[in-house]
Write a protein that holds these residues in place. Structure first.
Motif, mmCIF file in Angstrom:
data_model
loop_
_atom_site.group_PDB
_atom_site.id
_atom_site.type_symbol
_atom_site.label_atom_id
_atom_site.label_comp_id
_atom_site.label_asym_id
_atom_site.label_seq_id
_atom_site.Cartn_x
_atom_site.Cartn_y
_atom_site.Cartn_z
ATOM 1 N N GLY A 1 0.643 -1.278 -0.024
ATOM 2 C CA GLY A 1 -0.006 -0.008 -0.218
ATOM 3 C C GLY A 1 0.838 1.166 0.044
ATOM 4 N N ALA A 2 1.935 1.195 -0.717
ATOM 5 C CA ALA A 2 2.839 2.264 -0.521
ATOM 6 C C ALA A 2 3.154 2.788 -2.069
ATOM 7 C CB ALA A 2 4.247 1.831 0.060
ATOM 8 N N LEU A 3 2.503 2.463 -3.072
ATOM 9 C CA LEU A 3 2.734 2.959 -4.525
ATOM 10 C C LEU A 3 2.797 4.341 -4.337
ATOM 11 C CD1 LEU A 3 2.764 1.918 -7.187
ATOM 12 C CD2 LEU A 3 0.570 2.097 -7.449
ATOM 13 N N ASP A 4 2.161 5.298 -3.768
ATOM 14 C CA ASP A 4 2.315 6.800 -4.082
ATOM 15 C C ASP A 4 3.786 7.114 -3.590
ATOM 16 O OD1 ASP A 4 -0.142 7.397 -4.580
ATOM 17 O OD2 ASP A 4 -0.889 7.783 -2.864
ATOM 18 N N MET A 5 4.434 6.422 -2.597
ATOM 19 C CA MET A 5 5.737 6.659 -2.094
ATOM 20 C C MET A 5 6.756 6.337 -3.470
ATOM 21 S SD MET A 5 5.696 5.447 2.050
ATOM 22 C CE MET A 5 7.493 6.535 2.461
#
Length: 284
Positions: free
Chosen positions: A166-170
């Motif tokens: 759940g860290a695609l934005d990072m």
């Protein structure tokens, strides 16, 4: 080049998606480009190549010269001959934005997606979506640099873990502030290597010459925590010591703990320094 996975030809994005393959590739259909399109490419190329000589890093300048694409929209198959011999990469034509998982898979296998359509005459200064000029002129020269070629492959492989955590934005911020909007120290000066900068005449000058914009030393964790601008010039740029520094930072960093620590926090505002940070000055 990425977009959420509900892409169709009716999504509001340009590009013919109906006949794309499962991996979103299409034929380039080079013969469909009109003489007016090739002339528009030549004007875009001439304008940006003037800035390349003074503002782009050596790898970009060398790569652009080797691709020999000043006279019109290039054939991807010709570029693939050069890329394959140099770094094992090849270009695949796509209609436009493609889903994240597909994008990561292409990169992990050294395939770089390039949009096949060209901007219209009224879009010479600003374009909301990547076109063939942005993708080819901005990105492809750097694929001939071994450090960037390796970074993009590793980035593609890292995408699976980022999506699972759940860290695609990072992870997307790391791409944004390097491959799209990265700066590098070279011969005592600041130089551009990011495609989003070098394909824009205004942002090329702004990123290097403006004395007020915030430029910070490259730190991957700081990069992944920093928000970015989509519809205006960036308020923050990160500066590499060298292009190989990008690989060193990537392979030495354990992304899992970074994601666990920061993924639920709002991004740091672009254009703002943290305590103890020191900006890098302008080139001119």
């Amino acid at each position: 080049m990425k977009k959420p996975s509900t892409i169709t030809s009716n999504s509001g994005l340009r590009g013919e998606y109906d006949h794309a393959a499962d991996d979103y590739t299409v034929g380039q259909d080079w013969h469909a480009y009109t003489p007016e399109m090739h002339e528009r490419w030549r004007r875009l190329f001439a304008r940006q190549s003037d800035l390349v000589r003074t503002h782009a890093c050596a790898s970009f300048r060398d790569g652009l010269a080797r691709l020999d694409c000043a006279d019109g929209i290039p054939r991807f198959e010709d570029a693939n001959t050069v890329l394959g011999a140099a770094t094992g990469w090849r270009l695949v034509a796509v209609p436009g934005f493609i889903p994240d998982d597909v994008f990561f898979d292409h990169l992990a296998h050294r395939r770089f997606p390039v949009t096949r359509w060209l901007r219209e005459e009224h879009e010479l200064e600003y374009l909301a979506e990547p076109d063939v000029f942005h993708d080819f002129f901005g990105h492809v020269p750097m694929l001939l640099d071994p450090a960037i070629a390796r970074f993009l492959e590793l980035y593609g492989k890292a995408g699976v873990r980022a999506m699972a955590m759940g860290a695609l934005d990072m992870l997307a911020r790391l791409y944004w502030y390097t491959v799209e909007f990265g700066l590098v120290h070279e011969d005592g000066a600041l130089k551009v290597f990011g495609a989003g900068i070098i394909s824009s005449s205004g942002e090329t000058r702004f990123a290097i010459e403006d004395r007020q914009v915030l430029r910070l030393p490259f730190d991957p964790v700081r990069v992944m925590r920093t928000g970015y601008m989509i519809d205006s010039f960036q308020k923050t740029y990160f500066v590499l010591d060298s292009l190989p520094h990008l690989i060193e930072a990537l392979v030495s960093l354990d992304f899992g703990p970074v994601y666990q620590t920061w993924r639920n926090d709002p991004p740091l505002p672009a254009g703002e320094m943290l305590p103890g940070e020191f900006p890098i000055g302008a080139f001119a």
